[in-house]
Scaffold this active site. Structure first.
Site, PDB file in Angstrom:
ATOM      1  N   SER A 144       0.853  -1.195   0.000  1.00 41.51           N
ATOM      2  CA  SER A 144       0.000   0.000   0.000  1.00 41.51           C
ATOM      3  C   SER A 144       0.882   1.235   0.000  1.00 41.51           C
ATOM      4  CB  SER A 144      -0.889  -0.004   1.250  1.00 41.51           C
ATOM      5  OG  SER A 144      -1.510   1.257   1.439  1.00 41.51           O
ATOM      6  N   TYR A 157      -1.001  -0.712  10.354  1.00 39.67           N
ATOM      7  CA  TYR A 157      -1.264  -1.024   8.953  1.00 39.67           C
ATOM      8  C   TYR A 157      -0.104  -0.547   8.082  1.00 39.67           C
ATOM      9  CZ  TYR A 157      -3.532  -1.011   4.358  1.00 39.67           C
ATOM     10  OH  TYR A 157      -3.825  -1.226   3.037  1.00 39.67           O
ATOM     11  N   ALA A 159       2.971   0.087   8.963  1.00 40.30           N
ATOM     12  CA  ALA A 159       4.178  -0.689   9.269  1.00 40.30           C
ATOM     13  C   ALA A 159       4.129  -2.056   8.587  1.00 40.30           C
ATOM     14  CB  ALA A 159       4.334  -0.848  10.776  1.00 40.30           C
TER      15      ALA A 159
END
Length: 254
Positions: A144, A157, A159
């Site tokens: 992402s 998230y 990380a």
């Protein structure tokens, strides 16, 4: 193009909705045999597999959790027994949950890291031996833009997705000698159920998010499925260890 991915036997985690659903449909219609996992929504998963099988494609829906190695073994065993092996793995399953830096909800931290990152190690442990037998294996992990620039309020998230980028590069180096390519797709905002609370509730908030896209449009799930199909194909046979950004130009990484 209907035979673009013929003879490819693919496992996709989290394939019953969103990016996963679009990818399952696209790969099947391009000729791949596709097994996808779902966690709880059996009705939706079976509806998708039935629809594609009725079209003449070879698709299986299997209940499994990306957090558990035993589930990965179960899926690999099913494909070995049904299709004689596995050629590709798309690690798509993931959760997007808020995590306070003060850890006011530590359960969210555990679920995000177990699902998005640690679970991939467990699934890789079962899938890689099968891919080595294939002789032309392929792994695609879904990261992402949050893993590239961070995301306030969703640090676990971010990380986990940043770690997936490093994991991709490590795996590509280690598995290349076995003929296994490993690449990564890094989407940004995508109009799916996962992002629905931010994109589909408040029109003003959606317009604000649309404003960060140079193209003026939030990508849809199919816009991510296409690059996944490309990386699974022989057209990308010289691409290994790459992070392919599919974010409409919102994050421009060298």
């Amino acid at each position: 193009m209907k035979n673009f991915l013929s003879a490819k036997r693919v496992i996709i985690t989290g394939g019953s909705r969103g990016i996963g659903e679009a990818t399952v449909s696209m790969l099947a219609r391009l000729g791949a045999k596709v097994a996808f996992t779902y966690q709880t929504n059996k009705h939706v998963a079976e509806k998708l597999s039935m629809k594609l099988n009725n079209e003449g494609h070879d698709v299986m829906a299997i209940q499994a959790d990306q957090r558990h190695r035993k589930d990965a073994k179960k899926v690999v065993d099913i494909l070995n027994n049904t299709w004689g092996g596995v050629d590709a793995f798309v690690g798509n399953a993931g959760v997007w949950l808020p995590t306070s830096l003060e850890l006011t909800d530590e359960a969210n931290l555990d679920k995000v890291l177990e699902t998005n990152l640690i679970g991939l190690f467990r699934w890789n442990a079962e899938i890689i031996p099968a891919l080595k037998k294939s002789g032309n294996g392929n792994i695609i992990l879904i990261s992402s833009t949050a893993g590239q620039r961070g995301e306030a309020g969703y640090s676990a998230y971010a990380a986990s997705k940043g770690a997936i980028i490093s994991l991709t590069k490590s795996m590509a180096t280690e598995l290349g000698p076995y003929g296994i390519r490993v690449n990564c797709i890094a989407p940004g905002w995508v109009d799916t159920d996962l992002s629905a609370p931010a994109l589909r509730g408040d029109e003003a908030a959606r317009k604000k998010i649309e404003g960060i896209f140079p193209l003026g449009k939030i990508p849809e799930a199919e816009d991510i499925a296409g690059p996944i199909a490309f990386l699974l194909s022989d057209w990308s046979k010289a691409i290994n260890g790459e992070i392919l950004n599919v974010n409409g130009g919102t994050v421009l990484c060298g």
